[in-house]
Design a protein around this motif. Sequence first.
Motif, PDB file in Angstrom:
ATOM      1  N   ASP A 104      -7.355  20.923 -16.553  1.00  0.00           N
ATOM      2  CA  ASP A 104      -8.673  21.525 -16.725  1.00  0.00           C
ATOM      3  C   ASP A 104      -9.750  20.617 -16.142  1.00  0.00           C
ATOM      4  O   ASP A 104      -9.629  19.393 -16.174  1.00  0.00           O
ATOM      5  CB  ASP A 104      -8.930  21.760 -18.224  1.00  0.00           C
ATOM      6  CG  ASP A 104     -10.191  22.553 -18.468  1.00  0.00           C
ATOM      7  OD1 ASP A 104     -10.341  23.639 -17.880  1.00  0.00           O
ATOM      8  OD2 ASP A 104     -11.037  22.062 -19.246  1.00  0.00           O
ATOM      9  N   VAL A 105     -10.799  21.218 -15.623  1.00  0.00           N
ATOM     10  CA  VAL A 105     -11.898  20.455 -15.022  1.00  0.00           C
ATOM     11  C   VAL A 105     -12.515  19.487 -16.029  1.00  0.00           C
ATOM     12  O   VAL A 105     -12.960  18.401 -15.670  1.00  0.00           O
ATOM     13  CB  VAL A 105     -12.981  21.403 -14.449  1.00  0.00           C
ATOM     14  CG1 VAL A 105     -14.142  20.615 -13.872  1.00  0.00           C
ATOM     15  CG2 VAL A 105     -12.380  22.300 -13.386  1.00  0.00           C
ATOM     16  N   ARG A 109      -8.057  13.379 -19.053  1.00  0.00           N
ATOM     17  CA  ARG A 109      -7.269  12.580 -18.105  1.00  0.00           C
ATOM     18  C   ARG A 109      -6.987  13.421 -16.858  1.00  0.00           C
ATOM     19  O   ARG A 109      -5.865  13.465 -16.369  1.00  0.00           O
ATOM     20  CB  ARG A 109      -5.975  12.127 -18.776  1.00  0.00           C
ATOM     21  CG  ARG A 109      -6.272  11.387 -20.088  1.00  0.00           C
ATOM     22  CD  ARG A 109      -5.069  10.852 -20.734  1.00  0.00           C
ATOM     23  NE  ARG A 109      -4.655   9.701 -19.943  1.00  0.00           N
ATOM     24  CZ  ARG A 109      -3.456   9.172 -19.999  1.00  0.00           C
ATOM     25  NH1 ARG A 109      -2.555   9.650 -20.804  1.00  0.00           N
ATOM     26  NH2 ARG A 109      -3.146   8.137 -19.255  1.00  0.00           N
ATOM     27  N   GLU A 110      -8.021  14.031 -16.351  1.00  0.00           N
ATOM     28  CA  GLU A 110      -7.897  14.969 -15.238  1.00  0.00           C
ATOM     29  C   GLU A 110      -7.251  14.329 -14.008  1.00  0.00           C
ATOM     30  O   GLU A 110      -7.662  13.265 -13.561  1.00  0.00           O
ATOM     31  CB  GLU A 110      -9.283  15.494 -14.859  1.00  0.00           C
ATOM     32  CG  GLU A 110      -9.284  16.490 -13.733  1.00  0.00           C
ATOM     33  CD  GLU A 110     -10.682  16.904 -13.321  1.00  0.00           C
ATOM     34  OE1 GLU A 110     -10.783  17.727 -12.387  1.00  0.00           O
ATOM     35  OE2 GLU A 110     -11.670  16.419 -13.895  1.00  0.00           O
ATOM     36  N   VAL A 111      -6.231  15.000 -13.478  1.00  0.00           N
ATOM     37  CA  VAL A 111      -5.597  14.553 -12.246  1.00  0.00           C
ATOM     38  C   VAL A 111      -6.395  15.107 -11.063  1.00  0.00           C
ATOM     39  O   VAL A 111      -7.049  16.143 -11.167  1.00  0.00           O
ATOM     40  CB  VAL A 111      -4.110  14.975 -12.163  1.00  0.00           C
ATOM     41  CG1 VAL A 111      -3.273  14.214 -13.174  1.00  0.00           C
ATOM     42  CG2 VAL A 111      -3.929  16.470 -12.330  1.00  0.00           C
ATOM     43  N   ASN A 112      -6.311  14.415  -9.952  1.00  0.00           N
ATOM     44  CA  ASN A 112      -7.088  14.768  -8.764  1.00  0.00           C
ATOM     45  C   ASN A 112      -6.344  15.819  -7.946  1.00  0.00           C
ATOM     46  O   ASN A 112      -5.457  15.497  -7.157  1.00  0.00           O
ATOM     47  CB  ASN A 112      -7.330  13.505  -7.938  1.00  0.00           C
ATOM     48  CG  ASN A 112      -8.212  13.759  -6.743  1.00  0.00           C
ATOM     49  OD1 ASN A 112      -8.846  14.799  -6.628  1.00  0.00           O
ATOM     50  ND2 ASN A 112      -8.240  12.804  -5.834  1.00  0.00           N
ATOM     51  N   ILE A 113      -6.713  17.085  -8.156  1.00  0.00           N
ATOM     52  CA  ILE A 113      -6.104  18.186  -7.410  1.00  0.00           C
ATOM     53  C   ILE A 113      -7.208  19.098  -6.894  1.00  0.00           C
ATOM     54  O   ILE A 113      -8.316  19.119  -7.431  1.00  0.00           O
ATOM     55  CB  ILE A 113      -5.100  18.993  -8.269  1.00  0.00           C
ATOM     56  CG1 ILE A 113      -5.759  19.492  -9.565  1.00  0.00           C
ATOM     57  CG2 ILE A 113      -3.854  18.169  -8.545  1.00  0.00           C
ATOM     58  CD1 ILE A 113      -4.900  20.439 -10.377  1.00  0.00           C
ATOM     59  N   TYR A 115      -9.122  22.727  -5.876  1.00  0.00           N
ATOM     60  CA  TYR A 115      -9.458  23.915  -6.644  1.00  0.00           C
ATOM     61  C   TYR A 115      -8.349  24.968  -6.578  1.00  0.00           C
ATOM     62  O   TYR A 115      -7.989  25.570  -7.601  1.00  0.00           O
ATOM     63  CB  TYR A 115     -10.782  24.523  -6.145  1.00  0.00           C
ATOM     64  CG  TYR A 115     -11.094  25.845  -6.780  1.00  0.00           C
ATOM     65  CD1 TYR A 115     -11.649  25.910  -8.053  1.00  0.00           C
ATOM     66  CD2 TYR A 115     -10.811  27.039  -6.124  1.00  0.00           C
ATOM     67  CE1 TYR A 115     -11.914  27.124  -8.660  1.00  0.00           C
ATOM     68  CE2 TYR A 115     -11.080  28.265  -6.724  1.00  0.00           C
ATOM     69  CZ  TYR A 115     -11.623  28.307  -7.986  1.00  0.00           C
ATOM     70  OH  TYR A 115     -11.881  29.510  -8.588  1.00  0.00           O
ATOM     71  N   GLY A 116      -7.805  25.201  -5.390  1.00  0.00           N
ATOM     72  CA  GLY A 116      -6.771  26.222  -5.232  1.00  0.00           C
ATOM     73  C   GLY A 116      -5.534  25.936  -6.072  1.00  0.00           C
ATOM     74  O   GLY A 116      -4.996  26.831  -6.732  1.00  0.00           O
ATOM     75  N   THR A 117      -5.100  24.701  -6.055  1.00  0.00           N
ATOM     76  CA  THR A 117      -3.932  24.308  -6.854  1.00  0.00           C
ATOM     77  C   THR A 117      -4.234  24.465  -8.335  1.00  0.00           C
ATOM     78  O   THR A 117      -3.410  24.973  -9.097  1.00  0.00           O
ATOM     79  CB  THR A 117      -3.528  22.849  -6.555  1.00  0.00           C
ATOM     80  OG1 THR A 117      -3.270  22.726  -5.153  1.00  0.00           O
ATOM     81  CG2 THR A 117      -2.293  22.439  -7.344  1.00  0.00           C
ATOM     82  N   ARG A 118      -5.415  24.037  -8.727  1.00  0.00           N
ATOM     83  CA  ARG A 118      -5.814  24.152 -10.139  1.00  0.00           C
ATOM     84  C   ARG A 118      -5.814  25.620 -10.572  1.00  0.00           C
ATOM     85  O   ARG A 118      -5.304  25.975 -11.628  1.00  0.00           O
ATOM     86  CB  ARG A 118      -7.211  23.540 -10.340  1.00  0.00           C
ATOM     87  CG  ARG A 118      -7.656  23.486 -11.784  1.00  0.00           C
ATOM     88  CD  ARG A 118      -9.055  22.887 -11.949  1.00  0.00           C
ATOM     89  NE  ARG A 118      -9.367  21.788 -11.077  1.00  0.00           N
ATOM     90  CZ  ARG A 118      -9.052  20.512 -11.298  1.00  0.00           C
ATOM     91  NH1 ARG A 118      -8.409  20.194 -12.399  1.00  0.00           N
ATOM     92  NH2 ARG A 118      -9.375  19.567 -10.442  1.00  0.00           N
ATOM     93  N   GLU A 119      -6.354  26.471  -9.731  1.00  0.00           N
ATOM     94  CA  GLU A 119      -6.459  27.896 -10.065  1.00  0.00           C
ATOM     95  C   GLU A 119      -5.083  28.567 -10.100  1.00  0.00           C
ATOM     96  O   GLU A 119      -4.783  29.334 -11.022  1.00  0.00           O
ATOM     97  CB  GLU A 119      -7.380  28.597  -9.058  1.00  0.00           C
ATOM     98  CG  GLU A 119      -7.781  29.989  -9.453  1.00  0.00           C
ATOM     99  CD  GLU A 119      -8.456  30.092 -10.816  1.00  0.00           C
ATOM    100  OE1 GLU A 119      -8.337  31.168 -11.431  1.00  0.00           O
ATOM    101  OE2 GLU A 119      -9.087  29.119 -11.295  1.00  0.00           O
ATOM    102  N   ARG A 120      -4.225  28.262  -9.127  1.00  0.00           N
ATOM    103  CA  ARG A 120      -2.873  28.841  -9.126  1.00  0.00           C
ATOM    104  C   ARG A 120      -2.093  28.364 -10.352  1.00  0.00           C
ATOM    105  O   ARG A 120      -1.341  29.128 -10.957  1.00  0.00           O
ATOM    106  CB  ARG A 120      -2.128  28.483  -7.836  1.00  0.00           C
ATOM    107  CG  ARG A 120      -2.593  29.279  -6.631  1.00  0.00           C
ATOM    108  CD  ARG A 120      -1.726  29.045  -5.412  1.00  0.00           C
ATOM    109  NE  ARG A 120      -1.681  27.658  -4.968  1.00  0.00           N
ATOM    110  CZ  ARG A 120      -2.624  27.080  -4.207  1.00  0.00           C
ATOM    111  NH1 ARG A 120      -3.682  27.776  -3.811  1.00  0.00           N
ATOM    112  NH2 ARG A 120      -2.485  25.818  -3.826  1.00  0.00           N
ATOM    113  N   SER A 132       6.417  26.533 -13.809  1.00  0.00           N
ATOM    114  CA  SER A 132       4.976  26.791 -13.696  1.00  0.00           C
ATOM    115  C   SER A 132       4.156  25.603 -13.206  1.00  0.00           C
ATOM    116  O   SER A 132       3.109  25.782 -12.600  1.00  0.00           O
ATOM    117  CB  SER A 132       4.398  27.244 -15.038  1.00  0.00           C
ATOM    118  OG  SER A 132       4.885  28.504 -15.398  1.00  0.00           O
ATOM    119  N   LEU A 133       4.628  24.406 -13.468  1.00  0.00           N
ATOM    120  CA  LEU A 133       3.868  23.215 -13.083  1.00  0.00           C
ATOM    121  C   LEU A 133       4.410  22.543 -11.825  1.00  0.00           C
ATOM    122  O   LEU A 133       3.913  21.488 -11.423  1.00  0.00           O
ATOM    123  CB  LEU A 133       3.858  22.211 -14.246  1.00  0.00           C
ATOM    124  CG  LEU A 133       3.145  22.683 -15.510  1.00  0.00           C
ATOM    125  CD1 LEU A 133       3.411  21.736 -16.669  1.00  0.00           C
ATOM    126  CD2 LEU A 133       1.653  22.814 -15.265  1.00  0.00           C
TER     127      LEU A 133
END
Length: 174
Positions: A104-105, A109-113, A115-120, A132-133
């Motif tokens: 989540d944005v 401990r947000e990983v650096n990904i 927007y497209g990957t986050r949304e998919r 799924s991950l």
Amino acid sequence: MKTRLGCLSNKSDSYSDFSEFLPPADVTAARCLKISTAEVVQWSESFDQLLSHKYGFSAFRAFLKTEFSDENIEFWMACEDYKKNKSSTKLVSKANKIYMEFIDVQAPREVNIDYGTRERTRQSLEDPSPSSLNEVQAKVYGLMEKDSYPRFLRSSMYQDIVNRTHAHNQRRSV
């Protein structure tokens, strides 16, 4: 401010700064008894070899902590654990936990990904499966392999492990 940032950027290459992440000297000596120089050198042959070796994994994890990027390895481990679940109830629960902690944005401990990957990933977790991950885990793995892993191999931490193990194994063979 620039001085403070300079100290942080130099921190990961100064071996003395690793002390808080490493076990006490007596434990390190005991570990050296269980590992050969060849094993430590193999860590430099591939990222997979490093992660598959118990002590290599621990050393890399400690290194990432010094670089303030341990969320990457923690996320990767959470994904590995997630894939092992067979129960759909546990999948949903673990998927939500991983998403809230790492993806989540607003994740702590947000990983650096991207927007497209986050949304998919968000969409695939609406009906979670063991795979799924996979996409997001592969992206984070790639970041560690291309960025953190080469820095680890150049670090004084890794070099010191090689040197200590080599010296210890030479003393044992004399």
